[in-house]
Scaffold this active site. Sequence first.
Site, PDB file in Angstrom:
ATOM      1  N   CYS A   1       0.845  -1.207   0.000  1.00 38.24           N
ATOM      2  CA  CYS A   1       0.000   0.000   0.000  1.00 38.24           C
ATOM      3  C   CYS A   1       0.875   1.250   0.000  1.00 38.24           C
ATOM      4  O   CYS A   1       1.496   1.579   1.018  1.00 38.24           O
ATOM      5  CB  CYS A   1      -0.901  -0.019   1.234  1.00 38.24           C
ATOM      6  SG  CYS A   1      -1.841   1.498   1.440  1.00 38.24           S
TER       7      CYS A   1
ATOM      8  N   CYS B   1      -0.328   4.148   2.277  1.00 36.07           N
ATOM      9  CA  CYS B   1      -0.099   3.895   3.716  1.00 36.07           C
ATOM     10  C   CYS B   1       1.369   4.092   4.079  1.00 36.07           C
ATOM     11  O   CYS B   1       1.669   4.621   5.148  1.00 36.07           O
ATOM     12  CB  CYS B   1      -0.474   2.462   4.096  1.00 36.07           C
ATOM     13  SG  CYS B   1      -1.970   1.844   3.350  1.00 36.07           S
ATOM     14  N   ASP B   2       2.282   3.646   3.219  1.00 40.31           N
ATOM     15  CA  ASP B   2       3.682   3.508   3.648  1.00 40.31           C
ATOM     16  C   ASP B   2       4.696   4.386   2.921  1.00 40.31           C
ATOM     17  O   ASP B   2       5.876   4.386   3.286  1.00 40.31           O
ATOM     18  CB  ASP B   2       4.111   2.031   3.502  1.00 40.31           C
ATOM     19  CG  ASP B   2       3.300   1.122   4.418  1.00 40.31           C
ATOM     20  OD1 ASP B   2       2.867   1.606   5.477  1.00 40.31           O
ATOM     21  OD2 ASP B   2       3.084  -0.045   4.060  1.00 40.31           O
TER      22      ASP B   2
END
Length: 312
Positions: free
Chosen positions: A132, A135-136
């Site tokens: 993701c 997200c990261d």
Amino acid sequence: MIYDVVIIGAGPAGLAAGLYASRARLNTLIIEKEGEGGQIASTDEVANYPGSIQDASGPSLVARMVEQVDEFGAKRVIDEIKSVELDGKIKVLKGANEEYQAKTVIIATGAVPRPIGCPGEKDLTGRGVSYCATCDAAFFEDLEVYVVGGGDTAVEEGMYLTKFARKVTVVHRRDQLRAAKSIQEKAFKNEKMAFMWDSVVTELKGDGLLESIVVKNVKTGEEKEIFADEEDGTFGVFVFIGLDPATGLFTGLVDMENGYIKTDENMRTNIPGVFAAGDNRVKSLRQVVTATADGAIAADQAEKYISETFEA
Ligand code: NAP
């Protein structure tokens, strides 16, 4: 209490089903195990949903969908369904927190990222290996990043990662991308993007944090190990090689093909009162627009089923 409709999954398909069911004044519950939005909750830009505003992010679209569902009175809970009894007239869903009963069930569980399946991948997930970008990505500020895959997701998320990483190398198993031409054109123009063709990742190595990637050229058979820059000590691998349907709970209960749920064009499964909508069913195009259409149809059919079966 017996709900008219219980929807499992709050991605675009589930939220659209919730909207249509609650607007039809059905007593509606949406059960989600993590957070609303499914795959688009981790998508940077949704440019091809009709009416999308320019640069509309996945999370902002999800927030508007959730608001709309709430406005029409659908109830939402966070719970993970562990087992289901779908054969009876009243369906029973057993969650980690509660048990739910319903006249109809709409399965909108979507799909989950497919892993590479190579040694080291599991251990290093969250330690340099991610599925993701939204997200990261921020963890890889000024680091090098490798993206595995050649589809729309790999290339779009790779471009998003260039906002953070100093260089993004797409590792693809063929010498041509699968991604749409318009997406490819943008990527080839991006100076921070590089491409490693005909290559697959065979191993990920690191002691607590990703330190090297073993890549094999599928044409020559040659294997090479790519190490993180010594100064950095680590780098990132983002895996975007497609999706697997999240249908394990229904194996042996609902008819499937390669793990995808079979429905007719009205989203009906082989079990009366059980419908499927979105990326988890057999279909030719998996997009937000087709997921929401499925959800609307499933809810409409659930309403018809209830009036024929319970109110006749
Ligand atoms: P995808 O289209 O199935 O592409 C998967 C990519 O990963 C392909 O390039 C494939 O290679 C490669 N791959 C598959 N298995 C692999 C393996 N074991 N090892 C190495 N590489 C592997 O998946 P996606 O990109 O996640 O997209 C899923 C769906 O969402 C598609 O329908 C896509 O169009 C849609 N989507 C659309 C948009 C958009 O329209 N903006 C954005 C994101 C996703 P090959 O090419 O050699 O098969």
